[in-house]
Design an enzyme around this catalytic site. Structure first.
Site, PDB file in Angstrom:
ATOM      1  N   LYS A  53      10.093 -45.270 -63.856  1.00 63.47           N
ATOM      2  CA  LYS A  53      10.577 -43.951 -64.290  1.00 63.47           C
ATOM      3  C   LYS A  53      11.534 -44.122 -65.476  1.00 63.47           C
ATOM      4  O   LYS A  53      11.395 -43.455 -66.499  1.00 63.47           O
ATOM      5  CB  LYS A  53      11.315 -43.252 -63.133  1.00 63.47           C
ATOM      6  CG  LYS A  53      10.380 -42.697 -62.070  1.00 63.47           C
ATOM      7  CD  LYS A  53      11.122 -42.273 -60.803  1.00 63.47           C
ATOM      8  CE  LYS A  53      10.108 -41.988 -59.693  1.00 63.47           C
ATOM      9  NZ  LYS A  53      10.691 -41.847 -58.372  1.00 63.47           N
ATOM     10  N   GLN A  97      16.017 -41.567 -54.962  1.00 66.25           N
ATOM     11  CA  GLN A  97      14.801 -42.309 -54.605  1.00 66.25           C
ATOM     12  C   GLN A  97      14.704 -42.458 -53.085  1.00 66.25           C
ATOM     13  O   GLN A  97      15.644 -42.925 -52.439  1.00 66.25           O
ATOM     14  CB  GLN A  97      14.815 -43.692 -55.287  1.00 66.25           C
ATOM     15  CG  GLN A  97      13.552 -44.493 -55.089  1.00 66.25           C
ATOM     16  CD  GLN A  97      12.323 -43.861 -55.748  1.00 66.25           C
ATOM     17  OE1 GLN A  97      12.391 -43.349 -56.858  1.00 66.25           O
ATOM     18  NE2 GLN A  97      11.196 -43.875 -55.055  1.00 66.25           N
ATOM     19  N   ASP A 120      12.604 -33.294 -58.552  1.00 62.43           N
ATOM     20  CA  ASP A 120      11.580 -33.742 -57.595  1.00 62.43           C
ATOM     21  C   ASP A 120      10.975 -32.552 -56.854  1.00 62.43           C
ATOM     22  O   ASP A 120       9.923 -32.675 -56.228  1.00 62.43           O
ATOM     23  CB  ASP A 120      12.241 -34.677 -56.554  1.00 62.43           C
ATOM     24  CG  ASP A 120      11.725 -36.101 -56.651  1.00 62.43           C
ATOM     25  OD1 ASP A 120      10.708 -36.315 -57.345  1.00 62.43           O
ATOM     26  OD2 ASP A 120      12.335 -36.991 -56.038  1.00 62.43           O
TER      27      ASP A 120
END
Ligand code: NAP
Length: 285
Positions: A53, A97, A120
Site C-alpha cells: 500500500k 491493518q 477502508d
C-alpha cells in the site's frame, strides 16, 4: 474453451490514469492526499500488505505514513492515537491493518476512526450507508471487484450472482453492491448445503472463503464471470486462490487470476477512496 483473464494490474492501470487529473487538481489547491496506516504487531502477511500500500501511494505521488506499534500496544493507546489522527487536518485517510492482536477489539478500534477518514469503509456508519444504497466509502476489495465485473460483457442487472463467504470486509459488501446493481444475490457460508447447486447457476460467482482451490471447474456455470478473492498458499507453497484456476478457466467466460487479480484492485480502490476523502475536505468547509 478458455476463459478471458481479468487482469488486476491492467484494470488498475486504467483507473490510476483516470485518477491523475484529480490528483493534479488537488495539488493545485495545495492538497496532497494523505493516508496513515497503523500496523500493530509483526504478522508477516500484514507487513507485505502494508508495504505494498505504502509503495503504491508513493509511486502515485501521494503521501503515505506507516505507524508501526509492538503487539502489546493497549487498545486504549491505539484508540488515542486514532483520535489524534482524526483531529489532524493533514491526514485524509486512516487505515488500521487487520488482524489486530487478540487483546484488541477490532470493532471498537474501527468505531474510533472518523467515518470521513475511514477509507477502508469498515466503520458502521459507512457499512450502514452502503446498506441503504447511499455509500460514502465502499470497502476496497468489493469496490475493486465491481470495477472488474464492469470490464466483462455480462449485464449485472437481472444476473444470478452467488457470493461464497459472508465476511464484513468482502462477502457482505459485495453482495450488497451486486444487489444494488440489480443482480439476484445468494450468499453462501460454511453451513450451506450442496454448495455446487448454488455455484452452478451463478452468472457471476464471487469466492471469498480462504480455502485453496475449493471451487473446481465442474462447479461453475459455462461462460460465467468467476471472481477469486482468496489468497492462500497451496500445497506446493505457491500463492493460489479459492478457485482451481486450471479447471475453472476451461468453463468460465471470465476469470480473475491469483496472483494478478483482485489483490491489486484492492490497493487501487484505496487510492480512489483516499483521493475522495481529500476532495471531500474541500466541500466540507
Ligand atoms: P473470513 O472472514 O474468514 O470469512 C470466510 C467466509 O467463508 C465465512 O463467511 C465462512 O462461513 C465462509 N466459508 C468457510 N468455509 C466455507 C465453505 N466450506 N463453504 C462455504 N463458505 C465457507 O474471510 P475473508 O476475510 O472474507 O477472506 C476470504 C479470503 O479472501 C481469504 O483468503 C483472504 O485472504 C482473502 N482476501 C483477499 C483480499 C484481496 O485483496 N484479494 C482482501 C480480503 C480478503 P461462516 O460465515 O459460516 O463462517
Amino acid at each position: 474453451m478458455n476463459a478471458q483473464i481479468l487482469s488486476g494490474p491492467a484494470i488498475a492501470e486504467e483507473i490510476k490514469n483516470e485518477l491523475q487529473p484529480r490528483i493534479e487538481a488537488l495539488k493545485a489547491k495545495g492538497i496532497i492526499p494523505s493516508l496513515t496506516v497503523i500496523l500493530v504487531g509483526d504478522d508477516p502477511a500484514s507487513q507485505v500488505y502494508v508495504n505494498n500500500k505504502h509503495n503504491t501511494f508513493i509511486k502515485m505521488g501521494l503521501s503515505s505514513q506507516v505507524e508501526r506499534f509492538p503487539s502489546d500496544l493497549s487498545e486504549k493507546a491505539l484508540c488515542q492515537r486514532i483520535q489524534a489522527l482524526n483531529q489532524d487536518p493533514s491526514v485524509h485517510g486512516i487505515l488500521v491493518q487487520l488482524p489486530l492482536p487478540k487483546h484488541i477489539n477490532p470493532q471498537k478500534v474501527i468505531a474510533t476512526i472518523d467515518p470521513n477518514k475511514d477509507v477502508d469503509g469498515f466503520h458502521v456508519a459507512n457499512a450502514g450507508a452502503l446498506m441503504i444504497g447511499q455509500p460514502k466509502f465502499i470497502p476496497c476489495t468489493p469496490y475493486g471487484i465491481m470495477k472488474m465485473i464492469e470490464k466483462t460483457n455480462v449485464t449485472v442487472r437481472g444476473a444470478e450472482a452467488v457470493v461464497i463467504g459472508a465476511s464484513n470486509i468482502v462477502g457482505k459488501p459485495i453482495a450488497l453492491l451486486l444487489q444494488a446493481a440489480g443482480a439476484t444475490v445468494t450468499i453462501c457460508n460454511s453451513k450451506t448445503k450442496d454448495l455446487a447447486a448454488h455455484t452452478k447457476r451463478a452468472d457471476i460467482l464471487v469466492v471469498a472463503v480462504g480455502k485453496p482451490k475449493m471451487i473446481t471447474g465442474d462447479m461453475i456455470k459455462p461462460n460465467s464471470v468467476v471472481i477469486d478473492v482468496g489468497i492462500n498458499r497451496g500445497e506446493d507453497g505457491k500463492l493460489c486462490g479459492d478457485v482451481d484456476e486450471e479447471t475453472a478457466k476451461e468453463v468460465a467466460g471470465y476469470i480473475t487470476p491469483v496472483p494478478g487479480g483482485v489483490g491489486v484492485m484492492t490497493i487501487t480502490m484505496l487510492l480512489v477512496n483516499t483521493i475522495e476523502a481529500a476532495e471531500k475536505t474541500l466541500t466540507t468547509f
